[in-house]
Write a protein that holds these residues in place. Structure first.
Motif, PDB file in Angstrom:
ATOM      1  N   ALA A  99       9.532   2.952  -5.133  1.00 29.53           N
ATOM      2  CA  ALA A  99       9.007   3.996  -5.451  1.00 29.53           C
ATOM      3  C   ALA A  99       8.165   4.327  -6.541  1.00 29.53           C
ATOM      4  CB  ALA A  99      10.457   4.922  -6.105  1.00 29.53           C
ATOM      5  N   ALA A 100       8.012   3.437  -7.546  1.00 29.71           N
ATOM      6  CA  ALA A 100       7.031   3.355  -8.295  1.00 29.71           C
ATOM      7  C   ALA A 100       5.575   3.192  -7.728  1.00 29.71           C
ATOM      8  CB  ALA A 100       7.341   2.418  -9.613  1.00 29.71           C
ATOM      9  N   ASP A 101       5.570   2.342  -7.020  1.00 30.69           N
ATOM     10  CA  ASP A 101       4.260   2.223  -6.206  1.00 30.69           C
ATOM     11  C   ASP A 101       3.880   3.243  -5.428  1.00 30.69           C
ATOM     12  OD1 ASP A 101       3.911  -0.633  -7.174  1.00 30.69           O
ATOM     13  OD2 ASP A 101       4.911  -1.619  -5.591  1.00 30.69           O
ATOM     14  N   ALA A 102       4.734   3.845  -4.915  1.00 32.37           N
ATOM     15  CA  ALA A 102       4.473   4.971  -3.773  1.00 32.37           C
ATOM     16  C   ALA A 102       3.740   6.095  -4.844  1.00 32.37           C
ATOM     17  CB  ALA A 102       5.646   5.545  -3.072  1.00 32.37           C
ATOM     18  N   LEU A 103       4.307   6.387  -6.089  1.00 34.28           N
ATOM     19  CA  LEU A 103       3.941   7.264  -6.676  1.00 34.28           C
ATOM     20  C   LEU A 103       2.546   7.273  -7.469  1.00 34.28           C
ATOM     21  CD1 LEU A 103       7.404   8.675  -8.039  1.00 34.28           C
ATOM     22  CD2 LEU A 103       5.900   9.676  -6.253  1.00 34.28           C
ATOM     23  N   ARG A 104       2.020   6.107  -7.323  1.00 31.07           N
ATOM     24  CA  ARG A 104       0.736   5.728  -7.919  1.00 31.07           C
ATOM     25  C   ARG A 104      -0.175   6.771  -7.498  1.00 31.07           C
ATOM     26  NH1 ARG A 104      -1.227   0.001  -7.794  1.00 31.07           N
ATOM     27  NH2 ARG A 104      -3.125   0.966  -8.633  1.00 31.07           N
ATOM     28  N   ASN A 105      -1.021   7.355  -8.235  1.00 27.89           N
ATOM     29  CA  ASN A 105      -1.824   8.457  -7.522  1.00 27.89           C
ATOM     30  C   ASN A 105      -3.337   8.306  -8.298  1.00 27.89           C
ATOM     31  OD1 ASN A 105      -1.754   9.655 -10.121  1.00 27.89           O
ATOM     32  ND2 ASN A 105      -0.402  11.254  -9.333  1.00 27.89           N
TER      33      ASN A 105
END
Length: 131
Positions: A122-128
């Motif tokens: 989840a933390a990786d997916a939220l990198r923007n």
């Protein structure tokens, strides 16, 4: 037939339900509150509402009551986090506090690893933001 109940038990129930998620999120936000870098990413003076949102989201995601969606609608995590610059440093800081919080729960290794892998993904997916 008693074994059927064990097979149907959600992860939420298996790790102790709402009290476990409240302890996890409480320990996490205690870390965030004392982290000048990560704390600056939270716009609210009081971290309580953010803690409540995360708690309700995790409870729902792992098979507990759907209070999060009933009160906030679809999670839309990427959209909700889009206004905040989440780079590798922010992700790592978030994961550092979440890891420390997770370790306070003293869950069995398989449950700890399942929850940790989700949190990392989840933390990786939220990198923007690059960097």
């Amino acid at each position: 037939m008693g074994g059927l109940r064990d097979e149907e038990q959600s992860f939420y129930e298996a790790i102790g339900g709402e009290p476990t998620f409240r302890r996890l999120v409480g320990a996490f936000y205690a870390g965030v509150a004392s982290d000048p870098y990560l704390r600056s990413l939270y716009p609210e003076d009081d971290l309580g509402p953010a803690a409540d949102r995360l708690t309700l989201f995790l409870i729902q995601y792992w098979g507990g009551p759907t209070t999060y969606s009933q009160t906030r609608g679809h999670p839309r995590l990427r959209m909700r986090h889009a206004p905040f610059a989440i780079n590798e440093a922010a992700r790592d800081a978030w994961l550092g506090h979440m890891r420390a919080a997770l370790d306070t729960l003293e869950l069995p290794a398989d449950q700890r690893d399942t929850l940790w892998q989700y949190l990392v993904n989840a933390a990786d997916a939220l990198r923007n933001t690059p960097g």
